[in-house]
Scaffold this motif. Structure first.
Motif, PDB file in Angstrom:
ATOM      1  N   GLY A 184      -3.659   1.979  -2.542  1.00 28.24           N
ATOM      2  CA  GLY A 184      -2.759   2.006  -1.555  1.00 28.24           C
ATOM      3  C   GLY A 184      -3.042   2.507  -0.261  1.00 28.24           C
ATOM      4  N   THR A 185      -4.038   3.585  -0.094  1.00 31.09           N
ATOM      5  CA  THR A 185      -4.658   3.937   0.928  1.00 31.09           C
ATOM      6  C   THR A 185      -5.601   3.107   1.637  1.00 31.09           C
ATOM      7  OG1 THR A 185      -4.417   6.164   0.048  1.00 31.09           O
ATOM      8  CG2 THR A 185      -5.970   5.934   1.792  1.00 31.09           C
ATOM      9  N   CYS A 187       2.225   1.668  -3.225  1.00 33.96           N
ATOM     10  CA  CYS A 187       1.185   2.605  -4.224  1.00 33.96           C
ATOM     11  C   CYS A 187       0.990   3.822  -4.316  1.00 33.96           C
ATOM     12  CB  CYS A 187      -0.149   1.773  -3.957  1.00 33.96           C
ATOM     13  SG  CYS A 187      -0.031   0.047  -4.799  1.00 33.96           S
ATOM     14  N   ILE A 188       1.321   4.271  -3.112  1.00 33.66           N
ATOM     15  CA  ILE A 188       1.396   5.704  -2.687  1.00 33.66           C
ATOM     16  C   ILE A 188       2.697   6.510  -3.250  1.00 33.66           C
ATOM     17  CG2 ILE A 188       1.120   7.701  -0.885  1.00 33.66           C
ATOM     18  CD1 ILE A 188      -0.955   5.835   0.440  1.00 33.66           C
ATOM     19  N   ALA A 217      -4.317   3.456  -8.208  1.00 38.73           N
ATOM     20  CA  ALA A 217      -3.014   3.227  -7.428  1.00 38.73           C
ATOM     21  C   ALA A 217      -3.093   3.689  -6.075  1.00 38.73           C
ATOM     22  CB  ALA A 217      -1.727   3.431  -8.162  1.00 38.73           C
ATOM     23  N   GLY A 227       0.910  -1.232  -0.046  1.00 43.68           N
ATOM     24  CA  GLY A 227       0.037  -0.037   0.022  1.00 43.68           C
ATOM     25  C   GLY A 227       0.924   1.374  -0.011  1.00 43.68           C
TER      26      GLY A 227
END
Length: 654
Positions: free
Chosen positions: A262-263, A237-238, A258, A234
């Motif tokens: 991620g969040t 992804c950020i 994304a 995650g």
């Protein structure tokens, strides 16, 4: 694994979100995709707020009065403080036009519709957006619009059948995501960016996490190894979008998945025992996260007003000072503005209601007053008023500048004055004022009229496609149309070459931009520029072959800031600062070296002439924005009619 109700790692996530946004707005290259911090906020908001709504509905205690009281306590105090200070700064620093625009944005913020206002005015990634003090409030408007609808929907679905609530949320998420992706596919990215319909799925991703996923699969049952792996994924992804996305990334759309994913992964998997959870729960992350709302509110006005004040990009020293100031102001606002209003024991429901209504009406009234007074022009001198009056575009700009050439035909273009044109002015938006000024001269000398073929953002592209859909075919049709018109003897070519070849100047000024040309990304920058030049030469050759006299107008000097900054210079003591200079001559030549060097290799003669515009605007080491009490520009790169007259005089010299 026992978990507590308080989630410090969510405050840590807020820290990442707000720091990403602020550093992006500070033009820090390493945070070129920092705008995705907004998406993090949306998911967090959906997770926390809809959980409160859902739990209250399930318990039979939900009340719209209670819900909106909580929202008012959270949102309004710091917002009203920021708007009040921003209005004072606007009065001091903004020109009448800027203050009038600010007043409209102020009104829209009080009604939580500023997302619609800014959609009608600008794109989030437009260079001029950096100087809009209230641009960031679009997110508050989207959020409040979402929370007007979602409690009603959840309550209705629950009353019909409790299980329908989550089914409805899933359906709404898919619908919103479909709208987002459709607008991306059709190129409606600005609409997708600002409107709640294309953003709701981000809130709903967080909502479903709290209302369904966590209830079916409790976080406490997840093994530490699994939680570590997915929380780390995650974070990646950020982190990757923050660093690799840019203003040119199609957004929102597929790319938005994304940071949203991620969040949600971090919220679900980042427990106190995971590496990511420990990082986000650390004191610095949590402290900044607690003050993140205030930080978000205050950063944009401070950055925007300073850009207006200094008239350009923020240097490293100024930016560092501003970031420190934003940090300090954020904690002061959180401690002394936000926190006191959150406690009913200190501020009653009645008091918060009166505060909300009174503050909204007062700020909206101030906004209306500033708008009705045309931005209070009386703050400035009569000489500045005359300068502003002379800073005028063509009166036909709105009607005759082509926006979106895909469905436009040259035979429908504007002709000044009369049906018989002896000249054509062909180019992008830089051709508009030159066309009108030339037409006025020809009318006064009974020398015929002008055909204006000006397509905004359309490059001299005959051999390649551009970002402006239909540009290449528009150019081909226009050249053919000019060739067939036997009354046209002369053609002037006017383009903002530097923009297409190197990027916008106003984000980096006084440093020269050096971006890849905004076309032919499969080629190297040098190859793309050479291709551009070859296409420009082909246009010249085709026009000459049709018997026309071609006047190649060299690029005009671009300013580092809008000309309003030059016009509305401050007064120090009894003297007003002289801001007649627009830019350095060396900057102008450096900015346009490639194209000017190429143009000056052309073999001039009876059918080909070159107009060296620096002779009209530059003297010694300076190129001027103001001259003889008149403005030569109406923004940072377009000539006023007075400035265009100078180009026409040069062009018509025998």
């Amino acid at each position: 694994m026992k978990l507590t109700n308080y989630r410090p790692e969510i405050d840590g996530l807020r820290c990442i979100a707000v720091c990403s946004v602020i550093l992006y707005h500070g033009n820090i290259n390493a945070f070129s995709g920092g705008y995705i911090g907004v998406d993090i906020f949306f998911v967090i908001s959906g997770y926390l707020i809809t959980r409160i709504i859902g739990d209250a509905i399930a318990a039979g205690t939900f009340s719209f009065a209670d819900f909106f009281e909580r929202r008012a306590r959270r949102i309004l105090p710091a917002l009203f403080a920021m708007l009040s200070v921003g209005t004072v700064l606007g009065y001091i620093l903004l020109s009448p036009n800027q203050l009038k625009e600010f007043s409209l944005s102020l009104i829209s913020v009080t009604g939580f519709i500023s997302n619609h206002y800014f959609l009608s005015k600008t794109g989030y990634f437009s260079p001029d957006a950096e100087e809009l003090p209230l641009l960031h409030t679009w997110t508050l408007s989207v959020e409040e619009q979402f929370y007007i609808v979602i409690p009603i929907l959840m309550l209705v679905l629950w009353k019909i059948r409790p299980r329908l609530m989550n089914v409805g949320l899933v359906g709404l998420l898919l619908l919103s995501l479909a709208i987002c992706l459709r607008w991306e596919h059709h190129g409606s990215l600005t609409r997708g960016f600002f409107l709640a319909a294309s953003r709701a799925w981000e809130f709903l991703a967080g909502a479903l996490l709290s209302s369904s996923i966590e209830k079916r699969w409790p976080r406490g049952a997840i093994s530490v190894g699994t939680a570590n792996a997915f929380a780390t994924l995650g974070l990646a992804c950020i982190a990757l979008p923050v660093t690799i996305f840019t203003d040119k990334t199609p957004y929102p759309g597929v790319a938005t998945i994304a940071p949203v994913l991620g969040t949600t992964l971090i919220i679900y998997f980042a427990t106190p025992l995971t590496y990511v959870g420990k990082l986000l729960s650390s004191r610095p992350f949590v402290a900044i996260g607690l003050a993140s709302y205030s930080a978000y509110l205050w950063h944009q006005p401070l950055l925007a007003f300073f850009r207006v004040a200094i008239g350009g990009a923020l240097g490293n020293t100024i930016l560092t000072v501003l970031l420190i100031a934003i940090t300090l102001l954020s904690f002061i606002s959180w401690r002394f503005v936000e926190r006191p209003f959150r406690h009913p024991a200190k501020v009653s429901r009645r008091s918060i209601a009166i505060f909300g209504v009174t503050g909204t009406l007062l700020l909206a009234s101030v906004g209306y007053g500033l708008w009705a007074s045309d931005g209070l022009p009386g703050r400035y001198s009569s000489a500045q008023a005359e300068l502003a009056k002379s800073s005028s575009p063509s009166p036909m700009r709105g009607k005759c500048e082509v926006e979106g050439v895909v469905n436009m035909l040259p035979q429908n273009a504007c002709r000044y004055f009369g049906s018989t044109s002896t000249w054509a002015v062909f180019g992008d938006s830089h051709a508009v004022e030159i066309s009108y000024a030339l037409a006025e001269h020809l009318r006064d000398t009974n020398a015929g009229g002008v055909l204006q073929l000006a397509a905004s953002g359309c490059q001299p592209a005959l051999t390649f496609e551009t970002m402006v859909v239909g540009c290449r075919i528009w150019n081909k049709r226009s050249i053919d149309y000019i060739a067939r018109d036997k009354n046209i003897t002369d053609v002037a070519l006017a383009y903002r070459h530097g923009l297409y070849l190197y990027g916008r100047q106003n984000r980096t000024y006084p440093i020269l931009p050096d971006e890849h040309p905004n076309f032919l990304y499969d080629l190297s920058a040098d190859e793309a520029r050479e291709k551009y030049w070859q296409s420009f030469v082909l246009i010249i050759q085709q026009l000459i072959a049709s018997g026309k006299v071609v006047h190649v107008i060299e690029p005009i000097p671009e300013l580092g800031r809008p000309v309003e900054w030059n016009i509305y210079s401050p007064q120090i003591g009894m003297a007003r600062i002289d801001r007649s200079k627009g830019t350095d001559f060396t900057y102008y030549m450096g900015r346009n070296k490639f194209i000017i060097d190429k143009i000056r290799t052309l073999q001039t003669g009876p059918q080909l002439k070159v107009v060296q515009t620096n002779q009209a605007f530059c003297k010694n080491s300076a190129c001027f924005a103001l001259s003889n009490g008149k403005s030569l520009y109406f923004d940072d790169n377009h000539l006023s009619l007075i400035g265009a007259e100078r180009v026409v005089k040069l062009m018509l010299q025998k």
